[in-house]
Design an enzyme around this catalytic site. Structure first.
Site, mmCIF file in Angstrom:
data_model
loop_
_atom_site.group_PDB
_atom_site.id
_atom_site.type_symbol
_atom_site.label_atom_id
_atom_site.label_comp_id
_atom_site.label_asym_id
_atom_site.label_seq_id
_atom_site.Cartn_x
_atom_site.Cartn_y
_atom_site.Cartn_z
ATOM 1 N N ASN A 1 56.834 20.916 19.362
ATOM 2 C CA ASN A 1 57.798 19.820 19.250
ATOM 3 C C ASN A 1 58.874 20.080 20.302
ATOM 4 O OD1 ASN A 1 59.751 17.976 18.610
ATOM 5 N ND2 ASN A 1 60.268 18.874 16.610
ATOM 6 N N TRP A 2 58.787 19.348 21.392
ATOM 7 C CA TRP A 2 59.726 19.599 22.504
ATOM 8 C C TRP A 2 61.144 19.135 22.188
ATOM 9 C CZ3 TRP A 2 56.723 17.823 27.579
ATOM 10 C CH2 TRP A 2 55.598 18.640 27.742
ATOM 11 N N LYS A 3 61.281 18.350 21.120
ATOM 12 C CA LYS A 3 62.596 17.757 20.779
ATOM 13 C C LYS A 3 63.137 17.018 22.012
ATOM 14 C CE LYS A 3 63.095 21.155 17.161
ATOM 15 N NZ LYS A 3 63.942 21.922 16.269
ATOM 16 N N HIS B 1 61.150 14.699 10.447
ATOM 17 C CA HIS B 1 61.722 15.972 10.876
ATOM 18 C C HIS B 1 63.130 16.107 10.306
ATOM 19 C CE1 HIS B 1 63.327 19.200 13.316
ATOM 20 N NE2 HIS B 1 62.074 19.549 13.541
ATOM 21 N N GLU C 1 65.799 17.083 11.511
ATOM 22 C CA GLU C 1 66.877 16.598 12.385
ATOM 23 C C GLU C 1 67.028 15.081 12.237
ATOM 24 O OE1 GLU C 1 65.428 18.490 15.951
ATOM 25 O OE2 GLU C 1 65.949 20.429 15.064
ATOM 26 N N GLU D 1 59.109 23.127 6.973
ATOM 27 C CA GLU D 1 60.119 23.679 7.871
ATOM 28 C C GLU D 1 61.419 23.872 7.090
ATOM 29 O OE1 GLU D 1 59.111 22.645 12.269
ATOM 30 O OE2 GLU D 1 60.407 21.070 11.463
ATOM 31 N N GLY E 1 65.681 26.771 14.624
ATOM 32 C CA GLY E 1 66.556 27.039 15.754
ATOM 33 C C GLY E 1 67.593 28.122 15.485
ATOM 34 N N SER F 1 61.706 28.825 13.813
ATOM 35 C CA SER F 1 61.835 30.083 14.555
ATOM 36 C C SER F 1 60.526 30.870 14.658
ATOM 37 C CB SER F 1 62.943 30.959 13.966
ATOM 38 O OG SER F 1 64.199 30.306 14.078
ATOM 39 N N GLY G 1 59.313 24.718 17.883
ATOM 40 C CA GLY G 1 60.368 24.088 18.671
ATOM 41 C C GLY G 1 60.617 24.875 19.956
ATOM 42 N N GLY G 2 61.681 25.651 19.973
ATOM 43 C CA GLY G 2 62.131 26.350 21.185
ATOM 44 C C GLY G 2 61.022 27.073 21.945
HETATM 45 P P1 13P Z 1 62.377 26.169 16.342
HETATM 46 O O1 13P Z 1 60.988 26.703 16.561
HETATM 47 O O2 13P Z 1 63.179 26.024 17.589
HETATM 48 O O3 13P Z 1 63.105 26.907 15.238
HETATM 49 O O4 13P Z 1 62.199 24.656 15.788
HETATM 50 C C1 13P Z 1 61.338 24.417 14.749
HETATM 51 C C2 13P Z 1 61.174 22.955 14.609
HETATM 52 O O5 13P Z 1 62.093 22.250 14.206
HETATM 53 C C3 13P Z 1 59.889 22.361 15.002
HETATM 54 O O6 13P Z 1 59.794 21.041 14.599
#
Ligand code: 13P
Length: 250
Positions: free
Chosen positions: A9-11, A95, A97, A167, A173, A212, A233-234
């Site tokens: 997930n590149w956000k 998600h 967010e 999640e 994050g 994470s 994510g990251g």
């Molecule tokens: P991180 O891997 O950056 O913690 O993000 C997880 C996430 O929200 C994937 O959708």
């Protein structure tokens, strides 16, 4: 045996140049990934680029969100059919967010889930509790409520053509991963809740862990019985890290 799946997930990250170099590296390294299916979810505006670069490879792609509406006068929104036009296989819905920053309710997320399936996209339904909710012992209650919103609208059978991503919001994050045992407990709870309604669906549905996940903790998480891969994510923005995570798929 469920196939494992690792989704990046590149956000709201990327640029034409960065995407190109990331995807070229992924294409070069993907041969080292034996078990897992791999997908990436870029921002909408890069779907054209990503589809061109990934066409004919084993790497799938998807959106990070979609509208619950059919095409029409909804400024700034993107319809499910448009994601289909660009060859998306998956779309992330709910998600944390989007739930927290854009006010998406359980009911809206369920509508988006339904809209995605109506055009043949596979929704990746995100569920997870806040830190206060975990500390108050409400994790299962929260996750059940989020899951039941979809079951109530679409019936449990709809989950057979979906992916669920657990999640925990406090792990996203933050560098604070759930321990494999903590994650497994919630994954088993989710599968158990589905099994109360349909054991066949429960056995089949892939449940990913997100929060994470890094190259150095993916293998122990993915080794757990009810963890079928990850939503990353990251670490999905760096080819080496992401490939290491993908290699940990069982
Ligand atoms: P991180 O891997 O950056 O913690 O993000 C997880 C996430 O929200 C994937 O959708």
């Amino acid at each position: 045996m469920r196939q494992s799946l690792v989704v990046g997930n590149w956000k709201m990250n990327g640029s034409v140049q960065k995407n190109q170099s990331l995807l070229e590296s992924l294409k070069q390294g993907i041969g080292s990934v034996q078990q897992a299916e791999v997908a990436v979810c870029p921002p909408f505006v890069y779907l054209q680029q990503v589809s061109e670069l990934l066409k004919g490879t084993v790497i799938a792609w998807g959106g990070q969100n979609l509208s619950q509406q059919a095409p029409g006068a909804f400024t700034g929104e993107v319809a499910a059919s448009m994601l289909g036009d660009f060859g998306c296989k998956y779309v992330i819905v709910g998600h944390s967010e989007r739930r927290a920053l854009y006010g998406e309710s359980d009911e809206l997320v369920a509508e988006k889930f339904a809209k995605a399936q109506s055009v043949g996209l596979i929704p990746i339904l995100c569920v997870g509790e806040l830190l206060e909710q975990r500390e108050a012992g409400e994790t299962e209650k929260v996750v059940k409520r989020q899951l039941d919103a979809v079951i109530n609208l679409q019936g449990v059978g709809a989950l057979a053509k979906s992916v669920i991503a657990y999640e925990p919001v406090w792990a996203i994050g933050t560098g604070k991963t759930a321990t494999p045992a903590q994650a497994q407990d919630v994954h088993a709870f989710i599968r158990g809740r589905i099994a109360e309604l349909d054991t066949g669906v429960a056995e089949k549905v892939q449940i990913l862990y997100g929060g994470s996940v890094k190259g150095n903790n993916a293998a122990e998480l993915f080794a757990m019985t009810d963890i079928d891969g990850g939503l990353i994510g990251g670490a999905s923005l760096k080819a080496d890290d992401f490939l290491t995570i993908c290699q940990a798929g069982k």
